[in-house]
Design an enzyme around this catalytic site. Structure first.
Site, PDB file in Angstrom:
ATOM      1  N   LYS A 106       3.948   8.960  -0.034  1.00 12.82           N
ATOM      2  CA  LYS A 106       3.083   8.648  -1.090  1.00 12.82           C
ATOM      3  C   LYS A 106       2.901   9.710  -2.137  1.00 12.82           C
ATOM      4  CE  LYS A 106      -1.480   6.147  -1.893  1.00 12.82           C
ATOM      5  NZ  LYS A 106      -2.723   5.654  -1.051  1.00 12.82           N
ATOM      6  N   SER A 181      -3.833   1.255  -1.963  1.00  9.19           N
ATOM      7  CA  SER A 181      -3.151   1.896  -2.921  1.00  9.19           C
ATOM      8  C   SER A 181      -1.674   2.337  -2.678  1.00  9.19           C
ATOM      9  CB  SER A 181      -4.063   3.123  -3.363  1.00  9.19           C
ATOM     10  OG  SER A 181      -4.176   4.072  -2.312  1.00  9.19           O
ATOM     11  N   SER A 205      -6.126   1.551   2.119  1.00 11.74           N
ATOM     12  CA  SER A 205      -4.906   1.768   1.458  1.00 11.74           C
ATOM     13  C   SER A 205      -3.640   1.968   2.104  1.00 11.74           C
ATOM     14  CB  SER A 205      -5.339   2.843   0.367  1.00 11.74           C
ATOM     15  OG  SER A 205      -6.152   2.327  -0.441  1.00 11.74           O
TER      16      SER A 205
END
Length: 522
Positions: A106, A181, A205
């Site tokens: 990420k 996310s 997330s």
């Protein structure tokens, strides 16, 4: 439609890395596991270089072409060279448990050879001086950073849209979001653009994209994995962890990432604990004799919740048939919307953590949150309310309401622990998302239940529970995940429960939007 700023640079980088793998006997990278790759490398059926190249080929074919998943923010121009170094030293296979495992991180994990942008145009090109602590540990275990993943900008929201990377698409239904996310990681791993990946979890997330992409996502006990070098949101709620296609791969990544860090005081709680062998917990009969609390306040009651509830009831039947005792928990203290509204502390802590983080980035285009807001270089529809609200707090962590929220969090954490004790539970069970992930264009994923782990810091793992009914846009249906939340430091037990459920159901299916390529690894 959002403009993908990094599209051209991504393709240039991929082209520069070398030609596609030559067509020979095919190693199926689709749905490959860490164990399977290690076996193929040991047998000489595949080279590390060709494994990496095949994932790069799939990124070129499916991320910015074909279904245009927009899951990848940037590929690593050093990835093939790192793979070639492994091929020259095959002894690393025995010494490194993640040798030649291509990962997508990420884009809020600091990496020494790639910018860390949080998906924001305001931080384009921001280059950390060194790897995050967890990234360094993954590299020590032999992993290769294949690419950085797109995300909900600054990890603030649940639909995975950013000003730098655009909107990530769900590979199972290209009209829907991938959750968030960490949706870029979720979509990339689900579509077999990497072997596995990492996410961050402040409320939902890691587990939201796991649920929405038919994956396994693990949020560990806060303090088990260092947050040093991770773009922060909340010191009270942040955690990081693996996202993978199988429980065993998630366990392998956790094994590599876990451990104390002198630069992260939160990991002091883990310092005195002997390292756990998570793989030893992966037994197909681990559900036998387990006591699981079914948290009914985290199930929906409206028509839009029907598909998730149908799948969850089937999953509960599987848990029971596998030997678990299901204990109904009707406690209103678990009501997620109220917990979010009354206890979440992100806006109070964000500025005080984010500004010092920016100061560690030598070439950060903006040095503080105020500068980012003034630049206008962020996804305003998704972020403006949060960012301006956080900036407006002069000293959020000194406000009386912040301290009151911390007190309520402590009380809730004690209450959850008391429920475990009173009912003699091994884990709590509930759907991470009460409804299916929303269509692209919506800016909020409502009805998520991750706040229980976010506030308590207790570990939670999400595993595939099934699919909604197939539709014209979702040929397999939309994935639905089951969350298991355990006591602090019970990752081994949680992984065992999840593994037993995974083996009993075998619900993992690759998306139809990213089929095997004609040219692949050998």
């Amino acid at each position: 439609m959002f403009r993908h700023i990094t599209t051209l640079s991504a393709f240039v980088a991929i082209a520069a890395l070398g030609p596609p793998a030559r067509a020979q006997e095919r190693f199926p990278v689709e749905e490959a596991t860490i164990a399977g790759v290690r076996e193929a490398l040991a047998a000489g059926r595949i080279s590390c270089r060709d494994l990496v190249q095949t994932y790069l080929d799939r990124i070129a074919a499916y991320d910015q072409a074909g279904p245009r998943l927009a899951a990848i923010r940037a590929v690593n121009p050093q990835a093939l060279r790192q793979a070639e170094a492994f091929d020259r030293d095959r002894g690393r296979l025995a010494a490194q448990p993640l040798a030649c495992v291509p990962l997508v991180l990420k884009d809020n994990y600091d990496t020494a050879e790639l910018p860390t942008t949080g998906g924001s145009a305001s931080l384009a090109g921001a280059q950390p001086a060194k790897d995050a602590f967890a990234v360094a540990k993954l590299r020590e275990a032999g992993a290769i950073v294949l690419a950085k993943a797109n995300l909900q900008e600054f990890a603030q929201g649940g639909v995975s849209v950013s000003s730098l990377g655009g909107q990530v698409r769900n590979p199972y239904d290209l009209t829907r979001t991938p959750g968030g996310s960490s949706g870029g990681t979720g979509a990339a791993v689900a579509a077999n653009l990497a072997l596995a990946g990492t996410g961050t979890d402040t409320v939902n997330s890691i587990r939201s994209p796991a649920s929405a992409n038919n994956l396994v996502g693990l949020r560990p006990t806060q303090g088990l994995i260092s947050l040093s070098g991770i773009m922060p949101v909340s010191k009270t709620q942040d955690a990081i962890g693996p996202i993978a296609r199988t429980v065993s791969d998630a366990a392998a990544l956790l094994q590599a990432m876990a451990g104390p860090d002198p630069d992260d005081p939160l990991t002091a709680a883990a310092a005195g604990r002997p390292p756990e062998d998570y793989a030893a917990s992966l037994k197909p009969d681990a559900l036998r004799g387990a006591r699981l609390g079914v948290v009914r306040p985290l199930f929906g009651t409206k028509p839009e919740h029907a598909e998730v509830n149908r799948v969850m009831e089937q999953a509960l039947d599987v848990l029971e048939k596998a030997g678990a005792t299901l204990v109904p928990i009707e406690d209103p203290a678990f009501e997620a919307n109220r917990l979010n509204a009354e206890n979440d502390v992100q806006t109070y802590e964000f500025k005080a953590l984010f500004n010092p983080y920016l100061a560690t980035i030598p070439n950060a285009p903006h040095k503080d949150l105020a500068g980012i807001i003034a630049s206008g270089q962020f996804h305003k529809a998704a972020l403006e309310t949060f960012l301006t609200g956080a900036e407006a707090r002069q000293d959020g962590m000194a406000e009386p309401e912040y301290k009151a929220r911390l007190a309520r969090i402590a009380a809730f954490k004690a209450h959850v622990a008391s429920v475990f004790e009173a009912e003699r539970l091994d884990a709590l069970v509930y759907p991470l998302q009460k409804r299916l992930v929303v269509p692209i264009g919506e800016l909020n994923q409502a009805d998520r239940s991750g706040i229980v782990a976010g506030l308590t810091g207790f570990p939670a793992i999400d595993v595939p529970a099934g699919f909604s009914a197939p539709s014209e846009t979702a040929p397999l249906g939309v994935p639905i995940g089951l969350d298991l939340l355990g006591r602090p430091w019970s990752e081994g037990r949680l992984l065992g429960l999840a593994y037993a459920f995974e083996q009993a159901t075998k619900l993992r299916r690759p998306p139809a939007s990213a089929p095997p390529l004609g040219s692949s690894a050998r």
